[in-house]
Design a protein around this motif. Structure first.
Motif, PDB file in Angstrom:
ATOM      1  N   LEU A   9       0.864  -1.194   0.000  1.00  0.00           N
ATOM      2  CA  LEU A   9       0.000   0.000   0.000  1.00  0.00           C
ATOM      3  C   LEU A   9       0.896   1.238   0.000  1.00  0.00           C
ATOM      4  O   LEU A   9       1.829   1.325   0.799  1.00  0.00           O
ATOM      5  CB  LEU A   9      -0.905   0.032   1.236  1.00  0.00           C
ATOM      6  N   GLY A  10       0.561   2.193  -0.884  1.00  0.00           N
ATOM      7  CA  GLY A  10       1.443   3.345  -1.074  1.00  0.00           C
ATOM      8  C   GLY A  10       2.461   3.022  -2.162  1.00  0.00           C
ATOM      9  O   GLY A  10       3.590   3.518  -2.151  1.00  0.00           O
ATOM     10  N   LYS A  12       2.995   3.760  -5.152  1.00  0.00           N
ATOM     11  CA  LYS A  12       3.605   4.742  -6.069  1.00  0.00           C
ATOM     12  C   LYS A  12       4.497   5.741  -5.333  1.00  0.00           C
ATOM     13  O   LYS A  12       5.064   6.642  -5.942  1.00  0.00           O
ATOM     14  CB  LYS A  12       2.500   5.507  -6.815  1.00  0.00           C
ATOM     15  N   GLY A  13       4.604   5.612  -4.041  1.00  0.00           N
ATOM     16  CA  GLY A  13       5.389   6.565  -3.245  1.00  0.00           C
ATOM     17  C   GLY A  13       6.880   6.289  -3.320  1.00  0.00           C
ATOM     18  O   GLY A  13       7.325   5.313  -3.940  1.00  0.00           O
ATOM     19  N   ARG A  14       7.655   7.144  -2.662  1.00  0.00           N
ATOM     20  CA  ARG A  14       9.119   7.015  -2.694  1.00  0.00           C
ATOM     21  C   ARG A  14       9.570   5.658  -2.153  1.00  0.00           C
ATOM     22  O   ARG A  14      10.318   4.937  -2.806  1.00  0.00           O
ATOM     23  CB  ARG A  14       9.760   8.146  -1.864  1.00  0.00           C
ATOM     24  N   ILE A  15       9.108   5.294  -0.951  1.00  0.00           N
ATOM     25  CA  ILE A  15       9.557   4.001  -0.417  1.00  0.00           C
ATOM     26  C   ILE A  15       8.687   2.866  -0.947  1.00  0.00           C
ATOM     27  O   ILE A  15       9.161   1.750  -1.188  1.00  0.00           O
ATOM     28  CB  ILE A  15       9.616   3.995   1.138  1.00  0.00           C
ATOM     29  N   GLY A  16       7.400   3.151  -1.166  1.00  0.00           N
ATOM     30  CA  GLY A  16       6.489   2.102  -1.644  1.00  0.00           C
ATOM     31  C   GLY A  16       6.918   1.530  -2.992  1.00  0.00           C
ATOM     32  O   GLY A  16       6.859   0.314  -3.206  1.00  0.00           O
ATOM     33  N   SER A  17       7.369   2.398  -3.900  1.00  0.00           N
ATOM     34  CA  SER A  17       7.760   1.906  -5.226  1.00  0.00           C
ATOM     35  C   SER A  17       9.015   1.020  -5.119  1.00  0.00           C
ATOM     36  O   SER A  17       9.157   0.026  -5.839  1.00  0.00           O
ATOM     37  CB  SER A  17       7.989   3.072  -6.191  1.00  0.00           C
ATOM     38  N   GLU A  18       9.886   1.352  -4.195  1.00  0.00           N
ATOM     39  CA  GLU A  18      11.084   0.512  -3.971  1.00  0.00           C
ATOM     40  C   GLU A  18      10.663  -0.823  -3.346  1.00  0.00           C
ATOM     41  O   GLU A  18      11.211  -1.882  -3.691  1.00  0.00           O
ATOM     42  CB  GLU A  18      12.047   1.255  -3.033  1.00  0.00           C
ATOM     43  N   ALA A  19       9.669  -0.774  -2.454  1.00  0.00           N
ATOM     44  CA  ALA A  19       9.206  -2.017  -1.818  1.00  0.00           C
ATOM     45  C   ALA A  19       8.532  -2.938  -2.830  1.00  0.00           C
ATOM     46  O   ALA A  19       8.667  -4.165  -2.748  1.00  0.00           O
ATOM     47  CB  ALA A  19       8.242  -1.678  -0.673  1.00  0.00           C
ATOM     48  N   VAL A  20       7.814  -2.375  -3.782  1.00  0.00           N
ATOM     49  CA  VAL A  20       7.193  -3.187  -4.837  1.00  0.00           C
ATOM     50  C   VAL A  20       8.277  -3.983  -5.569  1.00  0.00           C
ATOM     51  O   VAL A  20       8.150  -5.203  -5.781  1.00  0.00           O
ATOM     52  CB  VAL A  20       6.416  -2.279  -5.833  1.00  0.00           C
ATOM     53  N   ARG A  21       9.365  -3.302  -5.915  1.00  0.00           N
ATOM     54  CA  ARG A  21      10.461  -3.981  -6.630  1.00  0.00           C
ATOM     55  C   ARG A  21      11.102  -5.057  -5.750  1.00  0.00           C
ATOM     56  O   ARG A  21      11.408  -6.152  -6.209  1.00  0.00           O
ATOM     57  CB  ARG A  21      11.534  -2.960  -7.055  1.00  0.00           C
ATOM     58  N   ALA A  22      11.292  -4.747  -4.462  1.00  0.00           N
ATOM     59  CA  ALA A  22      11.968  -5.699  -3.565  1.00  0.00           C
ATOM     60  C   ALA A  22      11.119  -6.957  -3.343  1.00  0.00           C
ATOM     61  O   ALA A  22      11.637  -8.076  -3.364  1.00  0.00           O
ATOM     62  CB  ALA A  22      12.268  -5.022  -2.226  1.00  0.00           C
TER      63      ALA A  22
END
Ligand SMILES: NC(=O)C1=CN([C@@H]2O[C@H](COP(=O)(O)OP(=O)(O)OC[C@H]3O[C@@H](n4cnc5c(N)ncnc54)[C@H](OP(=O)(O)O)[C@@H]3O)[C@@H](O)[C@H]2O)C=CC1
Ligand SMILES: O=C(O)C1=N[C@H](C(=O)O)C[C@H](O)C1
Length: 250
Positions: A9-10, A12-22
């Motif tokens: 959740l989130g 598209k955000g700064r940390i959220g987009s990195e978490a999606v990739r991880a």
């Protein structure tokens, strides 16, 4: 072995987009949903999400967690804005869903977790302690959740040790000159283009100072902690506050 079904959740955000990739890159996880503001939370149920990684904003996190806990979906939370009242509200929700786990981590980076630990150990040995946090200027809140938590841990350690209150200015010409007071520990917040997430704990005694500094230079610094949280929260019911609870720091 079946993969953990994880939603962000989130996303598209700064940390959220990195978490999606991880999450997407983790061999033992399947990214089943990546939701932004306005996306229906029912998707979490429809996709069979087992764990939500919550990286939104302080105004959204409580509603999102309420939905997750009511549906028995575990949560790993990095979003800031935690108060005693909010924690009590979350604990009440969790009491009705006793098998669900929620990890709230003020900071997912190992360096920041160690900074807090080292500060807690050092604080009783010095007369003065102050916290300076420095972040990018688009950060949603001040002071940072990490700085607040650091100051709380410092204050608790000093109280346990019977430390005297810190000496401080008796006159301040301008409000805010001594920063925010968190349990008696001054916390100063800097917002500066070019920075990401940084913190210094300044400790001072007779004739010496000690500075503990941590720098997150990229959002990748938070990813190992998020993935660890996802793996551990599914077998840790109830509320866990702080990633250190999932680490063996001695
Ligand atoms: N614990 C840790 O280690 C870390 C914690 N953080 C914290 O994470 C949070 C997010 O930080 P950051 O990524 O920089 O902030 P951003 O503003 O970049 O990202 C937040 C995202 O969440 C979205 N959002 C808001 N409400 C909802 C909702 N109800 N459902 C889904 N998405 C939503 C926002 O959408 P929109 O733009 O449309 O509002 C935005 O895309 C902050 O509280 C920050 O302090 C950050 C880094 C590390
Ligand atoms: O907003 C950020 O960027 C960060 N938020 C967290 C906080 O408030 O402590 C963690 C880290 O400092 C980055």
């Amino acid at each position: 072995m079946s993969k953990l079904r994880v939603a962000v959740l989130g996303a598209k955000g700064r940390i959220g987009s990195e978490a999606v990739r991880a999450v997407d890159a983790a061999d033992d996880m399947e990214l089943v949903a990546a939701l932004g503001r306005g996306d229906g939370l029912e998707t979490l149920v429809e996709t069979g999400a087992q764990v939500v990684v919550e990286l939104t904003t302080p105004d959204s996190v409580m509603g999102n967690l309420d939905f997750c806990v009511r549906h028995g979906i575990h949560a790993v939370v990095g979003t800031t804005g935690w108060t005693d009242e909010r924690l009590a509200q979350l604990n009440t929700s969790l009491a009705a869903s006793p098998e669900t786990g929620v990890l709230i981590a003020p900071n997912f980076s190992i360096g920041a977790v160690l900074t807090m630990k080292f500060a807690e150990v050092a604080a009783p040995y010095f007369e003065s302690v102050e916290v300076v946090e420095l972040h990018h200027p688009n950060k949603v809140d001040a002071p940072s959740g990490t700085a607040t938590r650091t100051a709380q841990l410092i204050a608790a350690a000093r109280e346990r040790a019977g430390s005297a209150p810190q000496p401080d200015a008796t006159v301040t010409a301008l409000d805010g000159a001594r920063g925010a007071n968190v349990d008696g520990v001054p916390v100063h917040a800097v917002r500066l283009r070019g920075l990401l997430a940084h913190q210094e704990v300044l400790l001072g005694g007779e004739g010496e100072t000690l500075t503990i500094r941590h720098d997150s230079l990229h959002h990748s610094s938070f990813m190992p902690g998020i993935l660890l949280g996802v793996r551990r929260v599914v077998t840790t019911p109830g509320l866990t506050f702080g990633l250190e609870n999932f680490l063996d720091l001695g």
